[in-house]
Design a protein around this motif. Structure first.
Motif, mmCIF file in Angstrom:
data_model
loop_
_atom_site.group_PDB
_atom_site.id
_atom_site.type_symbol
_atom_site.label_atom_id
_atom_site.label_comp_id
_atom_site.label_asym_id
_atom_site.label_seq_id
_atom_site.Cartn_x
_atom_site.Cartn_y
_atom_site.Cartn_z
ATOM 1 N N THR A 163 57.205 18.708 83.884
ATOM 2 C CA THR A 163 55.702 19.646 83.301
ATOM 3 C C THR A 163 56.592 21.069 83.388
ATOM 4 O O THR A 163 57.160 21.416 84.151
ATOM 5 N N TRP A 164 56.084 22.074 82.335
ATOM 6 C CA TRP A 164 55.622 23.163 82.490
ATOM 7 C C TRP A 164 55.793 23.413 83.950
ATOM 8 O O TRP A 164 56.838 24.900 84.497
ATOM 9 N N SER A 165 54.947 23.078 84.668
ATOM 10 C CA SER A 165 54.329 24.262 85.794
ATOM 11 C C SER A 165 55.088 23.494 87.094
ATOM 12 O O SER A 165 55.959 24.485 87.894
ATOM 13 N N GLN A 166 55.660 22.567 86.976
ATOM 14 C CA GLN A 166 56.678 21.604 87.731
ATOM 15 C C GLN A 166 58.518 22.593 87.691
ATOM 16 O O GLN A 166 58.262 23.166 88.564
ATOM 17 N N ILE A 167 58.394 22.689 86.516
ATOM 18 C CA ILE A 167 60.264 23.491 86.462
ATOM 19 C C ILE A 167 59.626 25.240 86.481
ATOM 20 O O ILE A 167 60.585 25.554 87.226
ATOM 21 N N LEU A 168 58.553 25.079 85.673
ATOM 22 C CA LEU A 168 58.798 26.892 86.319
ATOM 23 C C LEU A 168 58.580 27.759 88.219
ATOM 24 O O LEU A 168 58.989 28.227 88.180
ATOM 25 N N GLY A 169 57.926 26.178 88.481
ATOM 26 C CA GLY A 169 57.777 26.473 89.698
ATOM 27 C C GLY A 169 58.746 26.170 90.419
ATOM 28 O O GLY A 169 59.890 27.073 91.178
ATOM 29 N N TYR A 170 60.133 25.193 90.093
ATOM 30 C CA TYR A 170 61.488 24.996 90.765
ATOM 31 C C TYR A 170 62.204 25.925 90.162
ATOM 32 O O TYR A 170 63.225 26.695 90.937
ATOM 33 N N THR A 171 61.958 26.573 88.653
ATOM 34 C CA THR A 171 62.947 27.916 88.516
ATOM 35 C C THR A 171 62.348 28.654 89.361
ATOM 36 O O THR A 171 63.711 30.013 89.816
ATOM 37 N N ALA A 172 61.002 29.055 89.701
ATOM 38 C CA ALA A 172 60.590 30.557 90.242
ATOM 39 C C ALA A 172 61.219 30.180 91.897
ATOM 40 O O ALA A 172 62.339 31.420 92.202
ATOM 41 N N ILE A 173 61.298 29.267 92.176
ATOM 42 C CA ILE A 173 62.399 29.707 94.175
ATOM 43 C C ILE A 173 63.944 29.413 93.339
ATOM 44 O O ILE A 173 64.697 30.144 94.451
ATOM 45 N N ILE A 174 64.663 28.923 92.479
ATOM 46 C CA ILE A 174 65.349 29.054 91.913
ATOM 47 C C ILE A 174 66.138 31.216 92.159
ATOM 48 O O ILE A 174 67.115 31.205 92.738
ATOM 49 N N LEU A 175 65.021 31.335 90.982
ATOM 50 C CA LEU A 175 65.326 32.771 90.723
ATOM 51 C C LEU A 175 64.684 33.464 92.363
ATOM 52 O O LEU A 175 65.987 34.642 92.370
ATOM 53 N N ALA A 176 64.019 33.381 93.204
ATOM 54 C CA ALA A 176 63.810 33.859 94.886
ATOM 55 C C ALA A 176 65.001 33.932 95.711
ATOM 56 O O ALA A 176 65.935 34.741 96.085
#
Length: 198
Positions: A163-176
């Motif tokens: 889901t977009w919320s899941q992918i955005l969450g993973y992406t936010a962790i990677i970017l952090a």
């Protein structure tokens, strides 16, 4: 839909390796510039160091993005959400690009640069091994590895459960995590370019 679980695992690994190869391409490109003594031309040209770094990074971004799309298309995952896939690939490629730039600056020849980038396969292997082989209580051991979150992101996308919320969450962790690495390495990048420019 039935398919071999090994196929999905191998495609996921190829996506991670594509981002690492993008970093290797950048490192080799910078080493070749150093060997040709063209890095020193930055001081006498209108091109700033940031533009130079951005220019060297673009080929890596292009390679990772289009390489990943080609892998997904060729292996038959044509119904995945390509927007999510590109976002997942670009987030982990940023880290590989920074490491590639650092490796290119500190390496004296192409073999050193390639060897340094290949060291990224160790954390990738650790992230995949923990994600696939260990129980949930051991997963936090690799939470600090951005490759773990990228693997989880790709896994969800290739399973058609993302889901977009899941992918955005993973992406936010990677970017952090990328932000921490960038903060630690950017002084070395500027110092390395200054040294090469003299």
């Amino acid at each position: 839909r039935t398919e071999s679980p090994l196929k999905k695992l191998l495609v996921n690994l190829m996506l991670l390796m594509t981002s690492v190869l993008a970093g290797m391409l950048i490192a080799i490109n910078i080493v070749e510039e150093k060997m040709d003594n063209t890095v020193g031309a930055i001081n006498v040209s209108p091109v700033s160091r940031k533009v130079f770094i951005l220019g060297k990074s673009m080929i890596g971004v292009f390679f990772a993005t289009y390489g990943s799309i080609a892998i997904v298309w060729i292996t038959g995952y044509r119904d995945v959400n390509f927007g999510q896939m590109v976002l997942a690939v670009l987030s982990i490629t940023l880290l590989s690009i920074v490491i590639g730039i650092i490796q290119g600056i500190v390496s004296d020849d192409v073999m050193d640069a390639a060897g340094g980038i290949k060291m990224l396969f160790l954390p990738i292997g650790a992230a995949v091994a923990v994600a696939e082989l260990l129980s949930d209580k051991w997963q936090p051991l690799v939470y600090w590895l951005p490759f773990y979150w990228s693997y989880k992101s790709n896994e969800a996308i290739l399973s058609y459960t993302s889901t977009w919320s899941q992918i955005l969450g993973y992406t936010a962790i990677i970017l952090a995590l990328f932000g921490v690495v960038y903060y630690l390495l950017v002084p070395k990048i500027h110092a390395g370019l200054s040294t090469q420019s003299k």
